[in-house]
Scaffold this active site. Structure first.
Site, PDB file in Angstrom:
ATOM      1  N   HIS A  67       0.862  -1.191   0.000  1.00 25.98           N
ATOM      2  CA  HIS A  67       0.000   0.000   0.000  1.00 25.98           C
ATOM      3  C   HIS A  67       0.891   1.230   0.000  1.00 25.98           C
ATOM      4  CE1 HIS A  67      -3.282   2.696   0.659  1.00 25.98           C
ATOM      5  NE2 HIS A  67      -2.732   3.167   1.740  1.00 25.98           N
ATOM      6  N   HIS A 101      -5.925   9.797  -0.637  1.00 25.94           N
ATOM      7  CA  HIS A 101      -6.652   9.803   0.636  1.00 25.94           C
ATOM      8  C   HIS A 101      -5.876  10.376   1.816  1.00 25.94           C
ATOM      9  CE1 HIS A 101      -4.818   5.744   0.247  1.00 25.94           C
ATOM     10  NE2 HIS A 101      -4.553   5.890   1.515  1.00 25.94           N
ATOM     11  N   ASP A 134       1.148   5.055  -0.281  1.00 30.20           N
ATOM     12  CA  ASP A 134       0.452   6.347  -0.233  1.00 30.20           C
ATOM     13  C   ASP A 134       1.121   7.357  -1.158  1.00 30.20           C
ATOM     14  OD1 ASP A 134      -1.644   5.949   1.733  1.00 30.20           O
ATOM     15  OD2 ASP A 134      -0.002   5.607   3.149  1.00 30.20           O
ATOM     16  N   ASP A 178      -7.591   1.598   2.026  1.00 25.68           N
ATOM     17  CA  ASP A 178      -7.280   2.473   3.165  1.00 25.68           C
ATOM     18  C   ASP A 178      -8.262   3.620   3.415  1.00 25.68           C
ATOM     19  OD1 ASP A 178      -5.781   3.201   5.376  1.00 25.68           O
ATOM     20  OD2 ASP A 178      -4.375   4.436   4.253  1.00 25.68           O
TER      21      ASP A 178
HETATM   22 ZN   LIG Z   1      -3.108   4.975   2.683  1.00 22.53          ZN
END
Ligand SMILES: [Zn+2]
Ligand SMILES: *[C@@H]1O[C@H](CO)[C@@H](O)[C@H](O)[C@H]1NC(C)=O
Ligand SMILES: *[C@@H]1O[C@H](CO)[C@@H](O)[C@H](O)[C@H]1NC(C)=O
Ligand SMILES: *[C@@H]1O[C@H](CO)[C@@H](O)[C@H](O)[C@H]1NC(C)=O
Ligand SMILES: *[C@@H]1O[C@H](CO)[C@@H](O)[C@H](O)[C@H]1NC(C)=O
Ligand SMILES: *[C@@H]1O[C@H](CO)[C@@H](O)[C@H](O)[C@H]1NC(C)=O
Length: 944
Positions: free
Chosen positions: A52, A426, A54, A176
């Site tokens: 994951h 996000h 970001d 997420d």
């Molecule tokens: Zn995230």
């Protein structure tokens, strides 16, 4: 060519302007036959290796890519991709999924062509699978659908052009984001996704769904589109997006490796197998089929992918070896689309869901509803940047090739397009990043806009036939514009990105006291207010504001000339009612100075409406129920009763009503001729914290509307959902936070209504809000907090800057309309689009040459009022991407909810349409090739 949109149907077209119509590619899906075989009589455990990543959070997107600033967080995406590709090649059974195209694109550009070939083969063979595939994994609570569609299009287009059909993600993956919007599911369905997986869901909702085996469901994501157009199969992942406890083999984890040499110390294969079988069988109890999914990875994992794969290879080997001693558990490397395919094969019926997944709580006092408002200035900057990007895209098409290379140099729309795509992440527009990362997002948007300014200038020069210098004033909201302050004669260009004509109030900082404006109505000059002087600090010195209404044609521009007069003409009045206007009248309480009523003069409706400002004192995390403080994500007031900023407002009337509530809260109330909305321009900050109290500032409208606990908020700026206090449509809510647990995202509007009256509030950015009393609507405007909320960001949300070392001042606007419920959408739909896509003002000093074209429309005629032109952008040399949207819900307007016909042949004034090809919503698949899995809803869960 006639194109008929049914209710809310979006039509997406690539229009070939020059050359022959585009041919339709026919492809065979070899890539999806690569899923590993499963065993029908066993529990099949789909192990999905993933990372994951970001697109900015604790570090900036580029710092994450390179693995820079590892002292903040150890994370380097370039190494992850290097390492994963290497490990995939070592064993053809292995699988990996990749999600964020912003990172993949950066990496791909730096690879040799032989490495690119290798990766293409991995993709063709289904060993590397793209899921989601947007530029980022967008936030769902604070994004606008227009920007989400753009960022998905950017990522998916890159994947399609680079990998063809095998690079097209079939699964949306939002593991997420902190709550899930119905409009996101609707968009994903229209983008052709077969299914959607996410990790975060309210803990009470999850408990109920686990018990009833309803963590996999069918989401009916639109009340207007005919099923199954907006139906999306949705799966809630078992461990968020982490592996089950004890099975994390990344270098960032501490779990024991599989020690399988009996000659060495600490042989643990039996222990691992036993624990794993237990984890798998427990998980299976909460799901319906004999397939379960396990996410084997987490934040920025797989930088040294060997650790994961070496242990996963062994896990599969040893757990499956026990099948010979009767074990009924079968492990396989898998991907979300392979797992989804098995669920589809199971041919079951699934519970139907028609509401959304807001708000999200992960414990009784931990409601993730603060980020709906966190970083309000960044949220507004993101929204205005979207408007600027749409204008930039449109003018690139309308101005032709000269826009990219013209008298003002080389301009481009791509820089802003990428900056906007990154800002949808996000932890970007959501306001949940560290301060230095928030600054980076803003800087990217500013740089993007500079590139677009060159393009816009080139395009306007070409359309106007004049290369006079074009000047931009980006600080008009605080009455700063060096040109208009100093010039005695200038022209104002008004570009309207909407497909309908617009009337718009212009306010320009000036130093003189009297001006003439050609072709515009009302040209009074007001002294610059004290709150504006306060907020602009030393960035501009204009004493007055020149205010006039302008009009601009659809998808085009108009021009106004402004002259300085020497004589003085003062406007001032003691009038406590402002109603020069045919539509609205607003009244103020003479004793308190507060707004007290609103009338629609056309429909003869009147409501009581008191408005004031309050603040919640933020929890420090030191009370009996919980240690949870209020922070960037979490909203947790210490008391359910907000404190009033002031019971009275000092007001002065200069055609507009200026209210001062305290040194840090003020407001201007405005009515404009021809406008059906009351404008409330609020200015909040610097929020004082010298009392050591974090503050969450709201404005509350208390009305006479009888709402019986109901209120309405939009989903990503599009369809509207009904909300009810202390209630969730799909489970018996145990309310534990009476304020924060009732907050919902407001992206563009919220309303209150009863049988007679509907009060709609249109916002200029995403905010959080609620209705906690009958007839009352509150909107959170600003937050300044002293504590971190333990969700990783490790900073208090306490925004300051060089110009505002004492705390950020934020200014914004709310637009109020009062109508009958049956016709309210006819006003608030177009109004909200005007606020989202607002006119761009450009300036030219002195006279324009006489041959300058002063007015232009890119359309032959305005589009029907129900149709919104969502996208017009250059696709490639010969074609443009056009998105037309039916902007009304099926039940909200007698006139506007009907189907509409648009004649594309007669749409544009300067472009000839040579051909049209219809695409899915994200423009990465031809519409006639879009075939999605069909899913059946469970009987008894379909509501009418
Ligand atoms: Zn995230
Ligand atoms: C797995 O099988 C091996 C031998 O086949 C056996 O020794 C072991 O106990 C089994 N483990 C489990 C957890 O069933
Ligand atoms: C799926 O189930 C339905 C009803 O239970 C049945 O009619 C249909 O044949 C099944 N389809 C497949 C492919 O098994
Ligand atoms: C405008 O007026 C102010 C106050 O008189 C003065 O300080 C400022 O220099 C003027 N600005 C311009 C651009 O003339
Ligand atoms: C108040 O406003 C109304 C409407 O514009 C106007 O007719 C009236 O003269 C005003 N009264 C005062 C005292 O300014
Ligand atoms: C997808 O990309 C291929 C090239 O890889 C291109 O031929 C095709 O037109 C693209 N599809 C769409 C829908 O743009």
């Amino acid at each position: 060519i006639a194109c008929i949109g049914s209710f809310f149907l979006l039509v997406y077209l690539i229009m070939a302007i020059i050359g022959s119509p585009l041919s339709v590619a026919k492809c065979v899906f070899v890539c999806f036959q690569s899923c590993h075989a499963t065993k029908p009589d066993m529990l099949n455990v789909h192990l999905v290796p993933h990372t994951h990543d970001d697109v900015g959070w604790l570090k900036t997107v580029d710092q994450y890519y390179y693995g820079d600033r590892n002292n903040i967080q150890h994370a380097g995406v370039q190494y992850i991709l290097d390492s994963v590709v290497d490990q995939l090649l070592k064993n053809p059974d292995r699988r990996f999924i990749y999600v964020e195209t912003a990172f993949f694109y950066r990496w791909w550009k730096q690879q040799s062509s032989s490495m690119q070939q290798t990766v293409k083969q991995l993709v063709d063979e289904g060993r590397l699978e793209f899921v989601n595939g947007g530029w980022c994994m967008s936030d769902e609570a604070t994004t606008h659908y227009s920007a989400v569609i753009d960022q998905m299009t950017l990522g998916l287009r890159f994947l399609n052009e680079t990998f063809g059909v095998c690079g097209r993600p079939r699964v949306a993956w939002h593991i997420d984001p902190f709550g899930h919007a119905r409009e996101h599911a609707s968009m994903f369905a229209q983008m052709g996704f077969d299914g959607f997986f996410f990790g975060r869901v309210d803990y009470q909702d999850r408990a109920r769904r686990m018990k009833d085996k309803e963590q996999e469901l069918l989401w009916r994501a639109s009340s207007s589109l005919t099923p199954p157009m907006a139906d999306l199969f949705t799966g809630i992942l078992p461990n968020g997006y982490n592996p089950p406890d004890g099975f994390c083999w990344d270098q960032l984890c501490d779990d024991a490796p599989i020690r399988d040499d009996p000659d060495l110390e600490d042989y643990n294969v039996d222990d691992v197998v036993t624990r794993f079988l237990k984890a798998a069988n427990t998980q299976a109890l909460a799901y319906k089929t004999n397939h379960i999914i396990m996410t084997m990875g987490s934040d920025f994992q797989y930088e040294n992918a060997n650790l994961w794969y070496k242990n996963l290879d062994k896990l599969i080997l040893y757990v499956n070896a026990n099948q010979s001693s009767g074990s009924k558990v079968n492990l396989l490397y898998s991907t979300p689309s392979c797992y989804l395919q098995e669920l589809h094969r199971a041919n079951l019926t699934w519970p139907l869901k028609e509401d959304d997944f807001f708000p999200y709580a992960d414990a009784a006092h931990d409601f993730w509803t603060g980020y709906f408002t966190s970083r309000p200035a960044l949220k507004r900057y993101e929204r205005i940047s979207n408007s600027n990007l749409q204008t930039c895209n449109q003018l690139e098409v309308l101005g032709g090739p000269a826009s990219r290379k013209g008298p003002f140099g080389a301009g481009d729309s791509q820089t802003l397009s990428k900056a906007m795509a990154v800002a949808q992440h996000h932890d970007a527009v959501s306001g949940t990043e560290k301060q230095h990362v928030a600054n980076d997002y803003a800087k990217r948007l500013a740089e993007g806009w500079q590139h677009c300014q060159v393009l816009v200038s080139n395009s306007l020069a070409s359309l106007r036939g004049s290369s006079a210098e074009i000047i931009y004033c980006d600080n008009l909201n605080i009455s700063v514009c060096p040109l208009t302050e100093a010039s005695k004669k200038f022209s104002v260009g008004v570009y309207n990105p909407l497909a309908h004509p617009v009337t718009w109030p212009v306010r320009l900082p000036v130093n003189g006291t009297a001006y003439g404006v050609t072709d515009a109505t009302g040209k009074p000059v007001f002294p610059v207010s004290r709150s504006t002087q306060d907020v602009r600090r030393n960035r501009g010195f204009a004493r007055n504001e020149l205010v006039f209404q302008v009009q601009a044609p659809p998808l085009g521009f108009s021009t106004y000339f402004t002259f300085f007069f020497l004589h003085c003409d003062k406007f001032s009045s003691k009038n406590k009612t402002i109603s020069l206007l045919q539509y609205l009248q607003v009244t103020f309480d003479p004793d308190t100075g507060l707004l007290s009523g609103l009338s629609n003069l056309e429909t003869k409706q009147t409501i009581k409406l008191t408005q004031n400002f309050y603040w919640y004192n933020s929890s420090r995390g030191n009370n009996a129920e919980s240690k949870q403080p209020s922070g960037a994500y979490i909203f947790r007031p210490n008391s359910s009763t907000p404190l009033v900023v002031s019971k009275t407002a000092k007001s002065s009337v200069v055609q507009e009503v200026r209210q001062r509530f305290s040194p840090w809260v003020s407001q201007v109330v405005r009515l404009y001729a021809d406008s059906k909305a009351l404008e409330l321009e609020w200015t909040v900050g610097p929020v004082p914290i010298n009392d050591w109290q974090g503050k969450e500032v709201i404005t509350r409208l208390d009305t006479s509307i009888k709402t019986s606990q109901l209120f309405y908020t939009d989903s990503n700026g599009r369809e509207v959902l009904q909300r009810r206090k202390d209630f969730r449509p799909t489970w018996e809510l145990k309310q534990t936070e009476p304020i924060a647990g009732n907050y919902y995202p407001i992206n563009s509007r919220a309303f209150l209504k009863d049988d007679e009256d509907q009060l709609t509030v249109v916002t200029d950015r995403s905010q959080g809000g609620s209705s906690l009393q009958n007839g009352s609507l509150e909107i959170m405007l600003h937050r300044r907090l002293l504590f971190d909320d333990y969700r990783g960001v490790d900073e208090a949300l306490n925004e300051a800057s060089e110009i505002f070392p004492d705390g950020l001042v934020v200014r914004g606007r709310l637009f109020l309309t009062l109508d009958h419920p049956a016709s309210a959408a006819d006003t608030h739909r177009p109004l909200a689009q005007q606020v989202v896509l607002q006119p761009l003002l450009t300036f030219t000093d002195g006279d324009l040459s006489p041959e300058t074209q002063l007015e232009f429309s890119g359309l032959q005629a305005a589009l029907p009022s129900a149709v919104h032109l969502l996208t017009l952008s250059q696709w490639d040399k010969d074609s443009v991407l056009l998105r037309l949207e039916h902007q009304f819900q099926s039940d909200e307007s007698q006139v506007n909810s009907r189907p509409v016909t648009v004649n594309l042949q007669k749409l544009f004034s300067t472009l000839d349409v040579l051909g049209v090809s219809e695409l899915n919503l994200s423009a990465n698949q031809w519409k006639d090739e879009m075939k999605r899995f069909e899913w059946s809803p469970q009987k008894g869960t379909v509501h009418t």
